[in-house]
Design an enzyme around this catalytic site. Structure first.
Site, PDB file in Angstrom:
ATOM      1  N   ASP A 138      -8.337   3.927   0.830  1.00 15.33           N
ATOM      2  CA  ASP A 138      -7.342   4.318   1.876  1.00 15.33           C
ATOM      3  C   ASP A 138      -8.019   4.884   3.426  1.00 15.33           C
ATOM      4  OD1 ASP A 138      -5.428   5.617   3.523  1.00 15.33           O
ATOM      5  OD2 ASP A 138      -4.325   6.711   1.696  1.00 15.33           O
ATOM      6  N   ARG A 176      -3.289  -0.382   5.353  1.00 14.36           N
ATOM      7  CA  ARG A 176      -3.966  -1.709   4.474  1.00 14.36           C
ATOM      8  C   ARG A 176      -3.252  -2.950   4.476  1.00 14.36           C
ATOM      9  NH1 ARG A 176      -5.180   2.383  -0.408  1.00 14.36           N
ATOM     10  NH2 ARG A 176      -3.440   3.015   0.623  1.00 14.36           N
ATOM     11  N   CYS A 203       0.921  -1.332  -0.028  1.00 17.48           N
ATOM     12  CA  CYS A 203      -0.052   0.002  -0.298  1.00 17.48           C
ATOM     13  C   CYS A 203       0.915   1.181  -0.134  1.00 17.48           C
ATOM     14  CB  CYS A 203      -0.993  -0.056   1.198  1.00 17.48           C
ATOM     15  SG  CYS A 203      -0.031   0.129   2.828  1.00 17.48           S
TER      16      CYS A 203
HETATM   17  P1  4NP Z   1      -1.676   2.773   4.140  1.00 20.52           P
HETATM   18  O1  4NP Z   1      -2.323   4.298   4.598  1.00 20.52           O
HETATM   19  O2  4NP Z   1      -1.250   3.151   2.648  1.00 20.52           O
HETATM   20  O3  4NP Z   1      -2.708   2.094   4.068  1.00 20.52           O
HETATM   21  O4  4NP Z   1      -0.671   2.663   5.144  1.00 20.52           O
HETATM   22  C1  4NP Z   1      -1.626   5.674   4.628  1.00 20.52           C
HETATM   23  C2  4NP Z   1      -0.757   5.707   5.622  1.00 20.52           C
HETATM   24  C3  4NP Z   1      -0.172   6.911   5.549  1.00 20.52           C
HETATM   25  C4  4NP Z   1      -0.345   7.963   4.430  1.00 20.52           C
HETATM   26  C5  4NP Z   1      -1.428   7.611   3.581  1.00 20.52           C
HETATM   27  C6  4NP Z   1      -1.999   6.372   3.494  1.00 20.52           C
HETATM   28  N1  4NP Z   1       0.332   9.125   4.662  1.00 20.52           N
HETATM   29  O5  4NP Z   1      -0.123   9.965   3.745  1.00 20.52           O
HETATM   30  O6  4NP Z   1       1.253   9.311   5.500  1.00 20.52           O
END
Ligand code: 4NP
Length: 154
Positions: A121, A10, A4
């Site tokens: 997300d 995720r 992800c």
């Molecule tokens: P992930 O969620 O991709 O599912 O781990 C996110 C975690 C952090 C960020 C964006 C999505 N961020 O912008 O820091």
């Protein structure tokens, strides 16, 4: 390899749920890992909201430590399951052969062929979003594990 953006929401969940499904279905011999296209959270445990929600379902993802996806991961893994279309584009940029590109699959499209969907997300949302994502990933991991049991690697 589950991928992800941050490797804190995720994909850690997808890793632990896939390991759980493979175990429940008696499927051995697979290594499952997770990574993020961004290295911004490298070394961090999963987001507290992801840890808390997974625990309500009896799954402990707290031991995961975020790391960035790297091009050598193409050699180590037979499948790179990406959670959304932005992750797909980012990972495809790192692939330098057709063989590597063919390993990259939208996670939900492999689980539910023809869906061409992204796992939303949950980062900017509320607790409900984390629970929704849990159920989406749980169902998809079950579906992929079923296919593996039938001898397919979707
Ligand atoms: P992930 O969620 O991709 O599912 O781990 C996110 C975690 C952090 C960020 C964006 C999505 N961020 O912008 O820091």
């Amino acid at each position: 390899m589950m991928v992800c953006h941050g490797n804190i929401c995720r994909s850690p969940l997808a890793k632990f749920l896939m390991i759980k499904k493979l175990g429940e279905k008696g499927i051995a011999g697979y290594e499952v890992d997770s990574a993020g296209t961004s290295g911004a959270h490298a070394g961090e445990a999963p987001d507290a909201r992801t840890i808390a929600n997974a625990l309500t379902h009896g799954v402990d993802v707290s031991s995961n430590r975020s790391k960035q996806f790297k091009s050598t991961d193409f050699e180590k893994f037979d499948r790179i399951y990406v959670m959304d279309s932005a992750n797909y584009a980012d990972v495809m940029l790192l692939a330098d052969s057709e063989r590597e590109k063919n390993k990259v699959k939208l996670f939900l499209d492999s689980a539910h062929p023809g869906s061409d969907d992204s796992v939303p997300d949950p980062w900017y949302g509320d607790e409900k979003g984390f629970d929704k994502v849990y159920h989406i990933i749980d169902k998809a991991c079950g579906s992929i594990a079923d296919k593996i049991k039938e001898g397919e690697l979707p």
